[in-house]
Scaffold this motif. Structure first.
Motif, short mmCIF file in Angstrom:
data_model
loop_
_atom_site.label_atom_id
_atom_site.label_comp_id
_atom_site.label_asym_id
_atom_site.label_seq_id
_atom_site.Cartn_x
_atom_site.Cartn_y
_atom_site.Cartn_z
N GLU A 124 -35.15 27.77 -24.73
CA GLU A 124 -33.86 27.29 -25.23
C GLU A 124 -33.06 26.54 -24.17
O GLU A 124 -32.50 25.49 -24.44
CB GLU A 124 -33.03 28.47 -25.75
N TYR A 125 -32.98 27.09 -22.95
CA TYR A 125 -32.10 26.46 -21.97
C TYR A 125 -32.75 25.32 -21.20
O TYR A 125 -32.06 24.54 -20.55
CB TYR A 125 -31.45 27.48 -21.04
N MET A 173 -27.18 22.48 -21.97
CA MET A 173 -27.18 22.90 -23.38
C MET A 173 -25.87 22.52 -24.06
O MET A 173 -24.79 22.80 -23.54
CB MET A 173 -27.33 24.42 -23.49
N LEU A 195 -23.55 23.41 -27.08
CA LEU A 195 -23.34 24.61 -27.88
C LEU A 195 -22.17 24.43 -28.83
O LEU A 195 -21.21 23.72 -28.52
CB LEU A 195 -23.05 25.81 -26.96
#
Length: 106
Positions: A66-67, A87, A89
């Protein structure tokens, strides 16, 4: 693969609003460094968003997939290597004013 979190550090980080009109949309950037003389498994990255009283309003852990996306995390972080986290968000209506980052191994 070794998991010595104490030999990993966050060298720098920043959390900023992408659009002042929508403060819940944020960009997190950070640099993770492996100080060990050997490769290590990627840690989990825990992000805590805080309010004006420095109280946690939300907390979430992210995996390397994810990161580090869209860059593939590969087998791990190499000896002495750095990795950049970036990222986007959506914090919805939370309007965070601060944050904390923490690295840990499962």
């Amino acid at each position: 693969m070794p998991r010595e979190t104490e030999r990993l550090s966050i060298e720098g980080s920043d959390l900023r609003a992408l659009d002042p009109a929508r403060p819940g949309r944020v960009l997190l950037t950070a640099t993770i460094r492996n100080h060990a003389p050997f490769a290590q498994a990627w840690p989990l990255l825990e992000l805590t968003l805080t309010n004006v009283r420095d109280e946690a309003v939300i907390r979430r852990a992210f995996t390397a997939t994810e990161y580090l996306a869209p860059a593939a995390p590969g087998a791990g972080i190499g000896p002495g290597a750095e990795a950049t986290v970036r990222m986007r968000l959506e914090a919805q209506d939370l309007q965070p004013v601060g944050y904390r980052l923490y690295l840990f191994q499962p």
